[in-house]
Design a protein around this motif. Structure first.
Motif, mmCIF file in Angstrom:
data_model
loop_
_atom_site.group_PDB
_atom_site.id
_atom_site.type_symbol
_atom_site.label_atom_id
_atom_site.label_comp_id
_atom_site.label_asym_id
_atom_site.label_seq_id
_atom_site.Cartn_x
_atom_site.Cartn_y
_atom_site.Cartn_z
ATOM 1 N N ILE A 111 -2.139 0.503 -7.413
ATOM 2 C CA ILE A 111 -2.498 -0.789 -6.786
ATOM 3 C C ILE A 111 -2.314 -1.941 -7.772
ATOM 4 C CG2 ILE A 111 -4.443 -2.145 -5.906
ATOM 5 C CD1 ILE A 111 -5.422 0.430 -4.514
ATOM 6 N N PHE A 112 -2.808 -1.752 -9.002
ATOM 7 C CA PHE A 112 -2.641 -2.810 -10.017
ATOM 8 C C PHE A 112 -1.156 -3.078 -10.280
ATOM 9 C CE2 PHE A 112 -7.035 -1.594 -11.430
ATOM 10 C CZ PHE A 112 -7.606 -2.835 -11.183
ATOM 11 N N ASN A 113 -0.363 -2.009 -10.223
ATOM 12 C CA ASN A 113 1.077 -2.151 -10.450
ATOM 13 C C ASN A 113 1.751 -2.879 -9.286
ATOM 14 O OD1 ASN A 113 3.179 -1.519 -12.340
ATOM 15 N ND2 ASN A 113 3.994 -0.080 -10.827
ATOM 16 N N ILE A 114 1.251 -2.646 -8.066
ATOM 17 C CA ILE A 114 1.840 -3.257 -6.871
ATOM 18 C C ILE A 114 1.554 -4.757 -6.802
ATOM 19 C CG2 ILE A 114 1.652 -3.331 -4.341
ATOM 20 C CD1 ILE A 114 1.207 -0.275 -4.449
ATOM 21 N N VAL A 115 0.358 -5.139 -7.188
ATOM 22 C CA VAL A 115 -0.034 -6.560 -7.100
ATOM 23 C C VAL A 115 0.777 -7.418 -8.070
ATOM 24 C CG1 VAL A 115 -1.955 -8.183 -7.405
ATOM 25 C CG2 VAL A 115 -2.354 -5.955 -6.314
ATOM 26 N N GLY A 116 1.211 -6.828 -9.171
ATOM 27 C CA GLY A 116 1.910 -7.571 -10.226
ATOM 28 C C GLY A 116 3.099 -8.404 -9.765
ATOM 29 N N PRO A 117 4.080 -7.836 -9.028
ATOM 30 C CA PRO A 117 5.254 -8.623 -8.644
ATOM 31 C C PRO A 117 4.930 -9.888 -7.847
ATOM 32 C CG PRO A 117 5.681 -6.291 -8.317
ATOM 33 C CD PRO A 117 4.232 -6.413 -8.671
ATOM 34 N N LYS A 118 3.917 -9.815 -6.943
ATOM 35 C CA LYS A 118 3.602 -11.005 -6.132
ATOM 36 C C LYS A 118 3.046 -12.131 -7.014
ATOM 37 C CE LYS A 118 1.738 -12.559 -1.779
ATOM 38 N NZ LYS A 118 1.182 -12.182 -0.482
#
Length: 615
Positions: free
Chosen positions: A57-64
């Motif tokens: 989840i922490f990795n997914i939020v990064g690009p946005k």
């Protein structure tokens, strides 16, 4: 059954191994059993799930969030060009610092879940190895008569290693891949539902390609595991009989036979790895097509002010992150095939029929004297081919019974029946009036001591090898047993004495010395019944005399069964059972049998004549 016969039955071929191209017989059942084993680690698995999902989840939020920095830079450049302002470097710095923090936390979470999952997989493999090790001791002899050593060893080594490695990788990758797919899909929808729909059009293509590749690679993974076991079996057999191969100039034949099996392994391994390896480039090609479509559509939506410039960058990263877990799921599917293939072989072994170790209301061996009776025994390794026909004999405690006869007469088979390595087809074997089937096998075998033609000593000290007969024996008892076996003086001359380490093949002592050490082991065990199977057949005459004296000490006061080809060594036996084609054809002591001038007299005289002619 002899060692040679056993090898002949096992051979180099697959035996009862898997058929090339065969799919797992029960994929669901195998995975269910595997999950059943993993229940013991459900607490750790819960934390693996939490940390894996959290890290993803922490990795997914990064690009946005990173896209917002891109938008700030773009807006700053536009403002600077129009003369309305400049970049807000402080805000961009905060965004980048926050993004970095997210990625650091994600990496820490991934490290923790990887650490926990590695522990689970290693504990699983440790447990399975232990269960296989214990299982081997409960297996009936006929299982090993029909399997090569390498095939059994492959279950303990290759299959469990494959299971452990693929389980470690596939479990966490499956969690992170599924979480990534769901999380990325949510983030993509939050940016642009239209772009998301377009990006998702690549899914049917990806799934179709994955299913085709899986279908073709599955059978080759199965074949790879089978031929790996066959190669191991041949290597083990060739290594053990290296001297014989050299003596008979069979190097070329062995190499040719190995090349055939090795080529089959190469073929199945190459195909499985190549087909599964095709996934990555194919999926990357499909993914790149998606990037092109997203870039064109994203540019159009920016012009329409539907999304921001940074959202295009974020979305392209999400598209990449969306196709990546699909690739990972494909890889996991391949790993699960390896896991299923290896697990099935391991569970097949663990589910094999066992010897019935315990008996209800079992007879105790305490106080038994060693009277043995064979009561109309019939037996065949194959029930349709009986080799022991109506064998009957009574042996009193303390007697020395010699069993003689030509090769294949059934001498060693009778000993295996006595110790319940096999059960009789009909009739009974009695010890002090009790059927051997009424004893617990482990307790029954405690009554016996064996000295065989094929000596077995393990890598360890001489002291430990002798103590194997009685694990709680003191050093003094070990030395007394060695003295009784007439091996004490020899041991004292060795560097280190009783603490000298025997190598793996025990080749740093002579054949006769090995035989004396096994006799010392049997003396220490102090059995009620003694079995000597061709114990002096592979030594010189002088050493044979020493061994014979040691055996006389060992047999004193014990019921003894002596199998011998050299009839001169059993002339003092209380009873000689002469076997031919599975039947007792004559019975009596040496003088009585010679006086009958029958089959025994012919055997004895033929050996005497041979000795005279040689002299």
């Amino acid at each position: 059954m002899s060692k040679n016969t056993r090898r002949g039955m096992g051979g180099h071929g697959p035996g009862r191994g898997m058929v090339p191209g065969e799919k797992p017989k029960d994929l669901k059942g195998t995975m269910k059993k595997l999950l059943g084993y993993m229940k013991a680690y459900k607490f750790q698995l819960f934390f693996v799930l939490i940390f894996a999902v959290g890290g993803t989840i922490f990795n997914i939020v990064g690009p946005k969030i990173l896209g917002k920095a891109t938008t700030e830079i773009f807006n700053g450049l536009v403002s600077k060009v129009s003369g309305e302002g400049g970049m807000d470097f402080e805000k961009i710095g905060r965004i980048l610092l926050f993004t970095l923090s997210l990625y650091v936390i994600s990496a820490l979470f991934s490290f923790v879940q990887g650490y926990i999952m590695t522990g689970i997989s290693q504990k699983m493999t440790y447990r399975l190895r232990k269960e296989i090790s214990l299982k081997i001791n409960r297996m009936p002899m006929n299982y090993f008569d029909t399997k090569t050593h390498g095939e059994v060893l492959s279950r303990v080594t290759n299959d469990i290693d494959t299971l452990g490695q693929s389980l470690n990788q596939s479990a966490t990758q499956m969690i992170t891949s599924v979480t990534t797919l769901i999380g990325v899909l949510i983030m993509m929808l939050s940016i642009s539902p239209l772009m998301t729909v377009v990006a998702l059009l690549i899914l049917p293509i990806s799934i179709g390609l994955i299913s085709i590749i899986m279908k073709h690679s599955q059978k080759y993974f199965r074949g790879q595991q089978e031929y790996l076991g066959n190669v191991n079996g041949q290597v083990e057999e060739v290594y053990g009989g290296h001297n014989i191969i050299k003596a008979f100039n069979k190097e070329e034949d062995v190499i040719t036979e190995f090349d055939e099996t090795n080529n089959k392994l190469y073929d199945s391994a190459w195909k499985s790895q190549f087909i599964s390896g095709m996934m990555m480039p194919i999926m990357q090609f499909v993914g790149n097509l998606g990037y092109v479509v997203v870039a064109i559509l994203g540019g159009y939506l920016v012009i329409k002010d539907t999304i921001e410039v940074g959202d295009i960058q974020s979305f392209i990263q999400y598209v990449r992150n969306f196709t990546q877990p699909i690739q990972q799921v494909a890889q996991v599917a391949n790993m699960l095939q390896s896991t299923a293939a290896a697990s099935e072989r391991v569970f097949e072994f663990l589910d094999e029929d066992e010897e019935d170790q315990t008996v209800e209301n079992a007879v105790s061996v305490e106080g038994l004297k060693g009277n043995v009776e064979f009561d109309h025994v019939h037996f065949g390794y194959n029930p349709e081919k009986i080799i022991i026909n109506d064998f009957s004999a009574k042996v009193k405690e303390g007697q020395k019974i010699a069993i003689v006869g030509p090769t294949g007469a059934g001498k060693t088979t009778m000993i295996k029946l006595l110790m319940r390595f096999y059960d009789v087809n009909s009739g009974a074997i009695l010890i002090d009036g009790h059927d051997v089937k009424d004893f617990n096998r482990s307790e029954l075998r405690q009554m016996f001591g064996m000295v065989l033609q094929d000596t077995w000593l393990f890598h360890g000290s001489i002291k430990d090898n002798i103590r194997y007969g009685k694990l709680d024996a003191t050093d003094e008892e070990v030395i007394e047993a060695a003295k009784a076996a007439r091996v004490h003086r020899f041991v004292q001359t060795l560097p280190g004495g009783y603490d000298m380490e025997l190598n793996e093949e025990a080749s740093n002592v002579s054949q006769g010395q090995k035989q004396l050490l096994t006799i010392a082991r049997a003396i220490l065990a102090d059995p009620k019944i003694l079995i000597l199977d061709e114990a002096t057949s592979s030594v010189d005459t002088r050493t044979e005399i020493q061994i014979q004296k040691a055996m006389d000490t060992l047999m004193r006061g014990r019921t003894s069964f002596v199998i011998a080809h050299r009839l001169s060594t059993i002339r003092d036996a209380d009873m000689i059972l002469v076997m031919k084609d599975g039947d007792i054809v004559e019975m009596g002591n040496h003088d009585e049998l010679i006086a009958k001038n029958g089959f025994y007299a012919d055997l004895y005289n033929s050996q005497f004549e041979k000795t005279t002619s040689i002299a």
